[in-house]
Scaffold this active site. Structure first.
Site, PDB file in Angstrom:
ATOM      1  N   LYS A  18      24.546  11.885 -13.374  1.00  0.00           N
ATOM      2  CA  LYS A  18      24.414  10.256 -12.740  1.00  0.00           C
ATOM      3  C   LYS A  18      23.914   9.655 -14.122  1.00  0.00           C
ATOM      4  O   LYS A  18      24.527   8.454 -14.191  1.00  0.00           O
ATOM      5  CB  LYS A  18      22.620  10.115 -11.419  1.00  0.00           C
ATOM      6  CG  LYS A  18      24.407  11.048 -10.282  1.00  0.00           C
ATOM      7  CD  LYS A  18      25.440  10.145  -9.828  1.00  0.00           C
ATOM      8  CE  LYS A  18      25.971  10.364  -8.291  1.00  0.00           C
ATOM      9  NZ  LYS A  18      27.303   9.887  -8.199  1.00  0.00           N
ATOM     10  N   LYS A  78      39.825  20.749  -9.686  1.00  0.00           N
ATOM     11  CA  LYS A  78      39.869  20.754  -8.119  1.00  0.00           C
ATOM     12  C   LYS A  78      40.259  19.612  -7.676  1.00  0.00           C
ATOM     13  O   LYS A  78      40.924  18.692  -8.526  1.00  0.00           O
ATOM     14  CB  LYS A  78      38.553  21.431  -7.899  1.00  0.00           C
ATOM     15  CG  LYS A  78      37.576  19.907  -8.318  1.00  0.00           C
ATOM     16  CD  LYS A  78      36.275  19.681  -7.644  1.00  0.00           C
ATOM     17  CE  LYS A  78      35.099  18.587  -7.791  1.00  0.00           C
ATOM     18  NZ  LYS A  78      34.226  18.435  -6.252  1.00  0.00           N
ATOM     19  N   LYS A 106      37.377  13.250  -5.260  1.00  0.00           N
ATOM     20  CA  LYS A 106      38.381  11.854  -4.901  1.00  0.00           C
ATOM     21  C   LYS A 106      37.578  11.185  -6.398  1.00  0.00           C
ATOM     22  O   LYS A 106      38.542  10.737  -6.992  1.00  0.00           O
ATOM     23  CB  LYS A 106      36.354  11.191  -4.873  1.00  0.00           C
ATOM     24  CG  LYS A 106      36.766  10.527  -2.949  1.00  0.00           C
ATOM     25  CD  LYS A 106      35.383  10.994  -2.180  1.00  0.00           C
ATOM     26  CE  LYS A 106      35.796  11.746  -1.568  1.00  0.00           C
ATOM     27  NZ  LYS A 106      34.184  12.086  -1.173  1.00  0.00           N
TER      28      LYS A 106
END
Ligand code: ADP
Ligand code: TRP
Length: 329
Positions: A111, A194, A197
């Site tokens: 992050k 994969k 989102k």
């Protein structure tokens, strides 16, 4: 009976990876265990969203849980922010959580890279809130993907540390759960990696047949096999992997055979795959379209879940406060 818990952040939609990797397991588990499933709306505030988006996304995820088959009578289905006991436990666990160990988690380091302009304290203590979600119901098993393993490890650390510090045995040490060796990883259709989102390659449970067809027809392939019995390259393996989840076994076997014989036409494979994905998500999409308009059902589900979740949470918190030495008023 074991206590099982899991949560999903309200991001508005769920893709095939979320469905096969998480939701379908939840649906199976609710027949067997005492299950808590929730919408992690506080967690989604670590990346700042607008109030409209948050409200709307929580409703949509609630509707998707129901549409996928979570039964609000069998499971406890609730919204995180409806259970204030979680926040109190979070505060108490923060006193036992060391900044050093939080700074070392890979999700926090990721992050920092992704949002350098917004490294808020909520991001740092994300695993403490997650441990509170899990331990407020004294859960034993948490069905989550591999990316959450480090968070689960910290939940175990805080359970142990609390029990040791206050000389009690309130908390079990929760474990990540998956169904045997069959942990599914749904690939994307863009050749590698994969479905996700943030990868921007999702086929969503609410996609229309047309949208599904367009996405599948764009899937990356190659020039085709040039000799019999060649092992397929990754993009083709990925198409087969999704087919394995959504199509009848005969269909998959038939296309694999055509691949082995070098007679495969990827266009036909994609058309069939799009059909089968649609057949798989259509019932969920249709139920979702009904449920999302049913404000009364959504309200009632949240209210029932809230009541059940608070009963369980306040029983834990009562023992926790006593162990810490917060006197009963
Ligand atoms: P995303 O990766 O799209 O942001 P989340 O991280 O919110 O999804 O994951 C929610 C749940 O869905 C987790 O339990 C995660 O393990 C599962 N999940 C997400 N993507 C996949 C995938 N491609 N295959 C299998 N499970 C997945
Ligand atoms: N961190 C989880 C995710 O990103 C969501 C989550 C929050 C969660 N609290 C939880 C999952 C408790 C399991 C248990 O997917």
């Amino acid at each position: 009976m074991s206590i099982v818990l899991s949560g999903i952040r309200p991001t508005g939609n769920l893709h095939l990876g979320n469905y096969f990797g998480a939701l379908l397991n939840f649906v199976k588990l609710q027949e067997r265990d005492s299950c808590f499933f929730f919408i992690a709306d506080y967690h989604s505030l670590t990346t700042h969203t607008t109030p409209e988006n948050l409200t709307n996304n929580v409703r949509r995820i609630m509707a998707l849980y129901l549409a996928a088959g979570i039964h609000p009578e069998k499971s406890t289905l609730y919204i995180q922010s409806d259970v204030p006991e979680i926040c109190e436990l979070y505060l108490l666990f923060n006193m036992l959580a060391y900044v050093g160990e939080l700074e070392r988690t890979t999700t926090f380091k990721d992050k920092i890279r992704l949002q350098p302009g917004n490294i808020n304290a909520g991001l740092l203590t994300y695993p403490v809130l997650m441990a509170s979600d899990i331990l407020i119901h004294r859960s034993h098993y948490v069905p989550v993907g591999k990316d959450q393993e480090q968070h689960l490890e910290l939940a175990r650390v805080y359970a142990r540390r609390f029990n040791n510090t206050y000389r009690c045995e309130i908390f079990p040490e929760p474990e990540a759960f998956n169904f045997g060796a069959n942990l599914v990883k749904v690939p994307g259709l863009d050749g590698t990696g994969k479905m996700g989102k943030s990868e921007g390659n999702g086929i969503y449970l609410t996609d229309t047949p047309d949208e599904i067809r367009k996405k599948v027809m764009k899937a990356v392939t190659d020039a085709g096999p040039t000799a019999p019995d060649q092992p397929p390259a990754e993009p083709i393996r990925n198409l087969f992997a999704i087919m394995e989840l959504v199509s009848p076994p005969e269909t998959l076997a038939c296309f694999k055979e055509q691949y082995a014989q070098c007679t495969i036409r990827y266009g036909d494979l994609k058309k069939q795959l799009a059909e089968d994905i649609n057949a798989c998500v259509a019932p969920v999409r249709e139920r979702f379209n009904d449920i999302i308009r049913n404000e009364a059902l959504l309200k009632k589900t949240a209210a029932t879940g809230r009541e059940k979740a608070r009963a369980s949470a306040s029983a834990t918190l009562k023992e926790v406060r006593k162990a810490v030495g917060i006197s009963e008023k």
